[in-house]
Design an enzyme around this catalytic site. Structure first.
Site, PDB file in Angstrom:
ATOM      1  N   SER A  63       0.806  -1.235   0.000  1.00  0.00           N
ATOM      2  CA  SER A  63       0.000   0.000   0.000  1.00  0.00           C
ATOM      3  C   SER A  63       0.832   1.275   0.000  1.00  0.00           C
ATOM      4  CB  SER A  63      -0.951   0.007   1.203  1.00  0.00           C
ATOM      5  OG  SER A  63      -1.966  -0.956   1.045  1.00  0.00           O
ATOM      6  N   LYS A  66       0.326   3.464  -2.952  1.00  0.00           N
ATOM      7  CA  LYS A  66      -0.910   4.229  -3.166  1.00  0.00           C
ATOM      8  C   LYS A  66      -0.695   5.732  -3.338  1.00  0.00           C
ATOM      9  CE  LYS A  66      -3.826   0.890  -0.678  1.00  0.00           C
ATOM     10  NZ  LYS A  66      -4.581   0.633   0.574  1.00  0.00           N
ATOM     11  N   TYR A 189      -3.755  -3.835  -9.992  1.00  0.00           N
ATOM     12  CA  TYR A 189      -3.493  -3.284  -8.664  1.00  0.00           C
ATOM     13  C   TYR A 189      -2.607  -4.207  -7.839  1.00  0.00           C
ATOM     14  CZ  TYR A 189      -4.320  -1.981  -3.813  1.00  0.00           C
ATOM     15  OH  TYR A 189      -4.146  -1.652  -2.499  1.00  0.00           O
ATOM     16  N   TYR A 241      -5.016   4.980   7.817  1.00  0.00           N
ATOM     17  CA  TYR A 241      -6.323   4.343   7.966  1.00  0.00           C
ATOM     18  C   TYR A 241      -7.030   4.732   9.269  1.00  0.00           C
ATOM     19  CZ  TYR A 241      -3.989   1.471   4.427  1.00  0.00           C
ATOM     20  OH  TYR A 241      -3.278   1.048   3.334  1.00  0.00           O
ATOM     21  N   VAL A 259       1.296  -3.701   4.205  1.00  0.00           N
ATOM     22  CA  VAL A 259       1.185  -4.916   5.000  1.00  0.00           C
ATOM     23  C   VAL A 259       2.418  -5.819   4.911  1.00  0.00           C
ATOM     24  CG1 VAL A 259      -1.316  -4.957   4.957  1.00  0.00           C
ATOM     25  CG2 VAL A 259      -0.042  -6.125   3.149  1.00  0.00           C
TER      26      VAL A 259
END
Length: 432
Positions: A63, A66, A189, A241, A259
């Site tokens: 991530s 992103k 993705y 988050y 992660v």
């Protein structure tokens, strides 16, 4: 002399080594990694890099990709087009939750999985067709300053277990957030997230954002300043988050986690930080990485809300030379010309007005000029001209290649003090 910085960073690793946290068990390839790997990289906005621990060990970016892909979408499609498909509001939920706006189905922000899928679809939808992953890989390689590749084993592992992402993609497609094949979007993705990086790579990528979008080693302007501002703003409010509020109040820098165990943090104008440790806390963030970032923020005063020292004037020197018609006031400026710094120059000239017929502004030591600083400085020059003072620029870096200050007046711009008119005999006593 040997730099003390690597020793300090090593000490941080040595003292931030709890055994808490779990590997990302839902992705078999990530569940099989060595949980004890630990690394830290710090890269200044100028490109000075310091790395300790397992900083050359490769892992997948996940991530952390992103914010960079979000920046690519903004650069490629423009702010309005991207905001039509992906919002900027914190979700307050875990990264994999269905956090969509009512009625529109627009993902709340690009840092959660739903928003990242929409952002990837936007990038993949721009010509040439079917080249979204290649463009993203090229972007990430440019940010790192070296050619990166994709860990296909991790990509397959994630795709084989990516039921939730596929469900999210189908839901987004049902709302027409994108128009392509949901499975193709998920496959792209997943490959985006499987790009292999090291902590040293991530530190350089973070430093590129810290330096306003300029890759510190190559000098390439990868992102424009408005895009960097948007990306960092969304990272600050949404990047961590459902722990974003705690992170911002405790550590206080824009950040993004993945992660696989990586975290990047950016202090604009100063440095980028990258940490890697695979054991994750309940938010899906590296447990030891969070502790390292807390320690760095506390030790180095990195929190954005820490009140900085009052900005000092960029005026390095003021001197007067000569007499009569050849008398000149010299102002030597330095550093970054921002609004608050240029304001101190204006205040200085009000408190102690120019009494010579000429003013020379020496910008040889100026590093950058921001729009507000430029406007204030040029307006100051215009008003000095109206007061009968001739203004000249020494500007070897061409910060003001053709300054027009209004009323048709353009100050003379020279590359060095040596180019000043010969009738100014005082210049022979100056350096340069």
């Amino acid at each position: 002399m040997r730099s003390p910085i690597p020793d300090y960073l090593t000490q941080v690793l040595d003292t931030c080594a709890p055994d808490s946290g779990e590997l990302a068990e839902y992705i078999p390839e990530l569940a099989a990694v060595d949980p004890d790997r630990f690394a830290l990289s710090l890269v200044t906005a100028e490109g000075d890099a310091y790395s300790v621990g397992d900083h050359q060990d490769a892992f997948t970016i996940q991530s952390i990709s992103k914010p960079f892909v979000y920046g690519l979408a903004l650069e490629t499609l423009g702010f309005e087009a991207v905001l039509d498909h992906v919002g900027v509001e914190p979700s307050g939920e875990a990264f994999s939750e269905i956090s969509l706006e009512r009625n529109t189905g627009r993902p709340l922000n690009p840092m959660i999985n739903a928003g990242a899928l929409a952002t990837h679809a936007l990038v993949a939808s721009t010509p040439p067709a079917d080249s979204g992953v290649e463009r993203i890989l090229k972007l990430l390689s440019s940010l790192a300053g070296r050619e990166l590749d994709i860990d296909e084993k991790v990509a397959r592992s994630e795709l084989d277990n990516g039921y939730r992402n596929l469900a999210l993609a189908n839901l987004l497609r049902s709302y027409d957030v994108f128009t392509g094949d949901p499975r193709a979007v998920v496959e792209g993705y997943v490959r985006q997230c499987a790009v292999r990086v090291t902590t040293a790579d991530l530190g350089m990528m973070a430093a590129t954002l810290a330096s306003g979008g300029v890759q510190p080693h190559t000098g390439e302007q990868i992102f424009s300043r408005p895009v960097v501002r948007q990306v960092l703003s969304v990272m600050a409010t949404c990047g961590m988050y459902d722990a974003a509020g705690d992170w911002l109040t405790t550590i206080g820098i824009p950040a993004k986690s993945g992660v696989s165990g990586g975290i990047i943090g950016i202090l604009p104008g100063q440095l980028g930080i990258a940490v890697f440790s695979p054991r994750l806390d309940p938010h899906g963030t590296s447990a030891r990485g969070v502790e390292v970032c807390e320690r760095l923020s506390r030790d180095m005063n990195l929190h954005l809300m820490d009140a900085p020292m009052v900005a000092h004037s960029v005026l390095r020197r003021r001197r007067e030379f000569g007499d009569g018609d050849t008398a000149v006031t010299l102002l030597v400026l330095q550093g970054d010309l921002q609004f608050t710094n240029v304001e101190t120059i204006v205040r200085d000239l009000i408190d102690e007005p120019i009494v010579t017929p000429r003013l020379v502004l020496d910008l040889a030591l100026v590093r950058s000029v921001f729009p507000a600083g430029s406007r204030v400085l040029l307006e100051m020059v215009r008003r000095l001209h109206l007061d009968g003072i001739e203004v000249m620029f020494i500007d070897p870096e061409e910060h003001f290649p053709d300054p027009e200050v209004g009323g048709g007046y353009r100050p003379v711009v020279l590359e060095s003090i040596g180019e000043l008119p010969m009738d100014l005999q005082w210049r022979r006593g100056l350096p340069g």
